[in-house]
Design a protein around this motif. Structure first.
Motif, short mmCIF file in Angstrom:
data_model
loop_
_atom_site.label_atom_id
_atom_site.label_comp_id
_atom_site.label_asym_id
_atom_site.label_seq_id
_atom_site.Cartn_x
_atom_site.Cartn_y
_atom_site.Cartn_z
N ARG A 1 -17.21 3.66 2.81
CA ARG A 1 -18.43 3.24 2.11
C ARG A 1 -18.40 1.73 1.86
N LEU A 2 -19.58 1.16 1.63
CA LEU A 2 -19.67 -0.25 1.24
C LEU A 2 -19.44 -0.43 -0.25
N ARG A 3 -19.75 0.59 -1.02
CA ARG A 3 -19.54 0.57 -2.47
C ARG A 3 -18.86 1.88 -2.86
N TYR B 1 -17.79 -11.73 -4.32
CA TYR B 1 -16.86 -10.64 -4.61
C TYR B 1 -15.44 -10.96 -4.19
N ASP C 1 -19.99 -0.36 -9.64
CA ASP C 1 -19.66 -0.24 -8.22
C ASP C 1 -18.48 -1.12 -7.86
N VAL C 2 -17.54 -0.56 -7.14
CA VAL C 2 -16.38 -1.28 -6.64
C VAL C 2 -16.58 -1.52 -5.15
N ARG C 3 -16.08 -2.66 -4.65
CA ARG C 3 -16.22 -2.96 -3.23
C ARG C 3 -14.95 -3.61 -2.70
N ASP D 1 -12.35 -6.61 -4.24
CA ASP D 1 -12.05 -6.60 -5.67
C ASP D 1 -10.54 -6.56 -5.89
N SER E 1 -18.51 4.43 -5.85
CA SER E 1 -19.05 4.85 -7.13
C SER E 1 -17.97 5.56 -7.93
N LEU F 1 -12.83 1.68 1.12
CA LEU F 1 -13.26 2.70 0.19
C LEU F 1 -13.34 4.04 0.89
N ARG G 1 -13.30 -8.24 -10.75
CA ARG G 1 -13.96 -9.07 -9.74
C ARG G 1 -14.16 -10.48 -10.29
N MET H 1 -14.73 -3.96 -13.27
CA MET H 1 -15.71 -3.11 -12.61
C MET H 1 -15.46 -1.63 -12.88
#
Length: 379
Positions: free
Chosen positions: A135-137, A178, A236-238, A241, A139, A131, A162, A210
């Motif tokens: 980032r971990l998530r 996930y 939130d996407v991670r 996905d 937005s 990302l 997901r 998501m």
């Protein structure tokens, strides 16, 4: 003579069918119905039918009693529904300036219509590797980096999904993380509290949308990643996905309530999941059932949902037994109790062997493991 006999037989059958349909109309209309009703914006087929029909899923049968109606599938604001002539339902067309009304309020279920689907597999799909800003998530309005999306072009639209669960013919959906792997330690203890179905076959994977985004560019000379910028709205996407092309119309816009086909009833279907809940739901909740288009289920199919009667000890004759009450399986000294009605639900989206339905009305919670029957079932 045979020709005249054949013609007479066809005429007799046609008259009989019309008589039956007219009788069904008379039997299905509420005694306190108004003489007329004007369709207004915001109405739904289910809601209108509930105003003057004892059983809203009889809508098509009522309409078939009135051959003057050109298209029973399309009712518009401004149409005048008349019930004053021998309890038969008729429609006087109004203006056709607005869109036809739907069977159910789509606004109530739109997140589920768009956000949940069932697939046979997902390992082959492009997936999110990282990302923006590590980032971990991710937005909304952030960028994500996707592998194996080699032929993506700028401007193309993709949905990020997901995996969330595995579905089986009996209510033992397994939760997925996930990555689409089974959650470690997820033993589904509650599955032992519901009766087993006859078919324990794998039905598919549930995937949840998501977010949606637009391709900025595909792989370049310095990176194998395709870059997608997420829309303003979404979850939130991670990393992990999956990514699939956007389906511009993932569900029917027009359908109407009707009883299930014989094939659908022979499937011995059950409630296998409740969206965003563990085991129970109520009116306007979305449920997953273990029957789909391959089993004769289509959009608008109405089922009644029943708690299967438990096996209970007769304590009058067996006061000292240590066996438990309300068991889901038969055993010595247990009696089968009657099934209990819980709710009516209408299907709004189907896949091969799984469908999503909206609980329309209920007298008690709708639970995982409850059985599906004809909407007119009495026991």
């Amino acid at each position: 003579m045979l020709q005249h006999l054949s013609q007479g037989l066809r005429t007799g059958v046609a008259v009989a069918l019309l008589t039956v349909a007219t009788f069904a109309a008379a039997q299905g209309v509420r005694g306190d119905h108004p003489d007329t009703y004007v369709v207004v914006r915001g109405d739904t087929l289910w809601g209108i039918a509930g105003k003057f029909l004892q059983r809203p899923w009889l809508w098509p049968e009522i309409w078939q009693a009135n051959p003057q109606i050109q298209n029973p599938h399309l009712i518009y604001p401004g149409d005048v529904i008349s019930l004053s002539y021998l309890n038969r339902v008729g429609v006087e067309p109004g203006p056709r300036e607005e869109a036809p009304i739907n069977a159910i309020p789509l606004s109530d279920i739109e997140p589920f219509l768009k956000n949940r689907s069932v697939v046979d597999g997902f390992d082959h799909l492009p997936h999110v590797v990282a990302l923006e800003d590590s980032r971990l998530r991710a937005s909304p309005e952030r960028r994500i980096y996707v592998a194996n999306l080699d032929h993506a072009s700028a401007g193309e639209r993709y949905a990020v999904i997901r995996p969330s669960a595995e579905f089986y013919g009996t209510p033992r959906a397994r939760g997925l993380d996930y990555r689409g792997a089974r959650i470690h330690g997820d033993t589904n203890l509650w599955r032992d509290l519901v009766p087993r179905g006859r078919d324990d076959a794998f039905l598919g994977y549930e995937v949840v949308q998501m977010g949606v985004g637009t391709v900025v560019h595909g792989p370049t000379e310095i990176s194998d990643m395709s870059v997608i910028e997420l829309d303003l709205e979404g979850l939130d996407v991670r990393a992990g996905d999956r990514v699939v092309p956007v389906n511009p119309q993932p569900y029917d816009l027009q359908f109407f309530p009707h009883p299930p086909s014989g094939d659908a009833l022979s499937r011995d279907a059950q409630v296998i999941a409740v969206a965003d809940a563990l085991t129970s739901g109520g009116p306007r909740d979305v449920i997953a059932i273990s029957a789909g288009s391959a089993d004769g289920v289509d959009n608008g199919t109405v089922f009644s949902i029943w708690r299967s009667g438990p096996y209970t000890i007769d304590r009058v004759y067996h006061p000292d037994t240590s066996r438990i009450n309300d068991a889901s399986n038969p055993g010595a000294r247990r009696y089968r109790m009657p099934d209990e009605y819980a709710s009516h639900a209408m299907v709004f989206r189907t896949f091969d062997h799984v469908s999503y339905a909206l609980v329309m009305e209920s007298t008690k919670p709708t639970r995982v493991g409850y059985a599906l029957k004809h909407p007119d079932a009495q026991y």
